[in-house]
Design a protein around this motif. Structure first.
Motif, PDB file in Angstrom:
ATOM      1  N   GLY A  42      85.711 -61.772 -45.778  1.00  0.00           N
ATOM      2  CA  GLY A  42      85.874 -61.992 -44.344  1.00  0.00           C
ATOM      3  C   GLY A  42      87.236 -62.553 -44.010  1.00  0.00           C
ATOM      4  N   ALA A 136      82.602 -55.892 -37.393  1.00  0.00           N
ATOM      5  CA  ALA A 136      83.981 -56.384 -37.336  1.00  0.00           C
ATOM      6  C   ALA A 136      84.808 -55.662 -36.275  1.00  0.00           C
ATOM      7  CB  ALA A 136      84.653 -56.230 -38.699  1.00  0.00           C
ATOM      8  N   ALA A 139      84.406 -57.613 -33.298  1.00  0.00           N
ATOM      9  CA  ALA A 139      84.880 -58.957 -33.640  1.00  0.00           C
ATOM     10  C   ALA A 139      86.404 -59.012 -33.623  1.00  0.00           C
ATOM     11  CB  ALA A 139      84.347 -59.360 -35.016  1.00  0.00           C
ATOM     12  N   LEU A 151      83.396 -65.321 -30.523  1.00  0.00           N
ATOM     13  CA  LEU A 151      82.930 -64.730 -31.780  1.00  0.00           C
ATOM     14  C   LEU A 151      82.091 -65.734 -32.565  1.00  0.00           C
ATOM     15  CD1 LEU A 151      82.831 -62.559 -33.948  1.00  0.00           C
ATOM     16  CD2 LEU A 151      85.113 -63.290 -34.719  1.00  0.00           C
ATOM     17  N   SER A 155      78.153 -65.378 -33.634  1.00  0.00           N
ATOM     18  CA  SER A 155      77.784 -65.501 -35.037  1.00  0.00           C
ATOM     19  C   SER A 155      76.661 -66.524 -35.215  1.00  0.00           C
ATOM     20  CB  SER A 155      79.000 -65.899 -35.872  1.00  0.00           C
ATOM     21  OG  SER A 155      78.675 -65.978 -37.240  1.00  0.00           O
ATOM     22  N   GLN A 173      75.958 -63.352 -42.298  1.00  0.00           N
ATOM     23  CA  GLN A 173      77.190 -63.010 -41.588  1.00  0.00           C
ATOM     24  C   GLN A 173      78.013 -64.229 -41.170  1.00  0.00           C
ATOM     25  OE1 GLN A 173      77.497 -63.736 -38.095  1.00  0.00           O
ATOM     26  NE2 GLN A 173      75.426 -64.610 -38.043  1.00  0.00           N
ATOM     27  N   PHE A 177      82.081 -64.069 -40.798  1.00  0.00           N
ATOM     28  CA  PHE A 177      82.829 -64.103 -39.548  1.00  0.00           C
ATOM     29  C   PHE A 177      83.525 -65.432 -39.284  1.00  0.00           C
ATOM     30  CE2 PHE A 177      80.031 -60.435 -38.894  1.00  0.00           C
ATOM     31  CZ  PHE A 177      81.003 -59.495 -38.601  1.00  0.00           C
TER      32      PHE A 177
END
Length: 338
Positions: A42, A136, A139, A151, A155, A173, A177
């Motif tokens: 990430g 993504a 994002a 974001l 999340s 996730q 993120f």
């Protein structure tokens, strides 16, 4: 990233006891290299496709990410089917990864793999990464709009929903993120860190090291010496990877931060003493991740001794260097994603 891939290879080999268990924790401590691999992926995506991609038009960038997701999905399907066949074939030779389907029941396997309901354990990350890459795309757009808090909020909401409804990728996730946000702002984070007062920087670093050491020791005791401490089951359940509650998220991020600081300090030493192997595994991490099961299966055929300390240690070395040699083959370098 090369370190995380190396640990994953050894843990998937699962030949213990060995010297390697003091480096990997057998993959059963309160957090593991799998979580670290998610976080570093990430962070790199946030930096490379986010920060460094700021000057590029958004649509071609989004299409590139979607194409990458499609490639990983295809390889998740191919490698899962191949590894299911291999693990069924070799089950009599060693304890192979469990797969929830009757041996030979290919319709069930096809359905579970294609729908990403149950990819093979050795390429489980590809299923997660495929979904993370799809998410993504919006994002990256939020980050380009300078909306990191939006974001982060999405999340957190997704994480809470994943806990409530037992959705694995939604639970995991947050480890993708949040580091992605950090990766997007990485140059500013590094500048902030470098400009800190030296004494404050040392205090922060040693606080992170000390907290990590204390929790690591506690994890080892509660995992391997539970008879010495009270409430072993209840404490370990707080960090259960299958559930991945808030304590698991916090410990993963803490240990990851400590490793970032450590690796930032020892990189020159690693360059000198690992002869480029660790770095190559890091720059070709997905290639190694997809291909390492082939080496594990080969070792299962050749090395039949299971409980010998020295043999298991040698098998771990063979697994790492075998994977390294395999992914350097020109054919594999052409067909497997990096």
């Amino acid at each position: 990233r090369g370190y995380f891939v190396t640990v994953i290879i050894i843990d998937h080999l699962s030949r213990f006891p060995s010297l390697w268990q003091f480096i990997t924790g057998r993959g059963i401590l309160w957090t593991s290299a799998a979580e670290g691999f998610v976080m570093i992926s990430g962070m790199i995506l946030g930096y490379v496709r986010g920060h460094k991609g700021l000057m590029s038009p958004y649509l071609p960038l989004a299409l590139k990410i979607l194409k990458r997701a499609a490639v990983l999905y295809v390889w998740m399907v191919i490698s899962s089917l191949g590894y299911v066949a291999l693990t069924w074939e070799l089950a009599s030779k060693r304890d192979m990864p469990w797969y929830d389907a009757t041996v030979g029941d290919w319709p069930t396997v096809f359905h579970q793999v294609i729908t990403m309901e149950l990819p093979h354990l050795w390429v489980h990350f590809l299923y997660l990464y495929t979904i993370f890459l799809l998410v993504a795309v919006p994002a990256i757009w939020l980050l380009r709009q300078r909306q990191p808090w939006m974001l982060a909020a999405f999340s957190v909401v997704g994480y809470i929903y994943g806990l409530a409804h037992d959705v694995e990728w939604l639970r995991m996730q947050v480890l993708f993120f949040f580091p992605m946000i950090a990766g997007f702002y990485l140059p500013y984070v590094m500048e902030w860190w470098q400009n800190l007062d030296l004494q404050l920087k040392k205090t922060l670093a040693w606080t992170i090291y000390a907290t990590t050491t204390i929790t690591l020791v506690a994890s080892v005791i509660y995992t391997f010496f539970g008879h010495l401490v009270p409430n072993q089951h209840a404490v370990n359940e707080l960090f259960n990877n299958a559930y991945f509650g808030l304590p698991g998220v916090m410990i993963s991020m803490l240990w990851f931060t400590a490793l970032v600081l450590i690796f930032n300090s020892i990189t020159p030493w690693l360059h000198r003493h690992t002869k480029g192997v660790l770095e190559y595994l890091g720059t070709h991490s997905l290639t190694a991740y997809i291909a390492h099961g082939v080496i594990i299966c080969a070792i299962a055929i050749v090395v039949t001794v299971k409980n010998d300390y020295l043999v298991n240690t040698a098998a771990g070395i063979l697994a790492v260097f075998g994977t390294y040699a395999l992914i350097k083959l020109p054919l594999l370098r052409r067909i497997l994603p990096r």
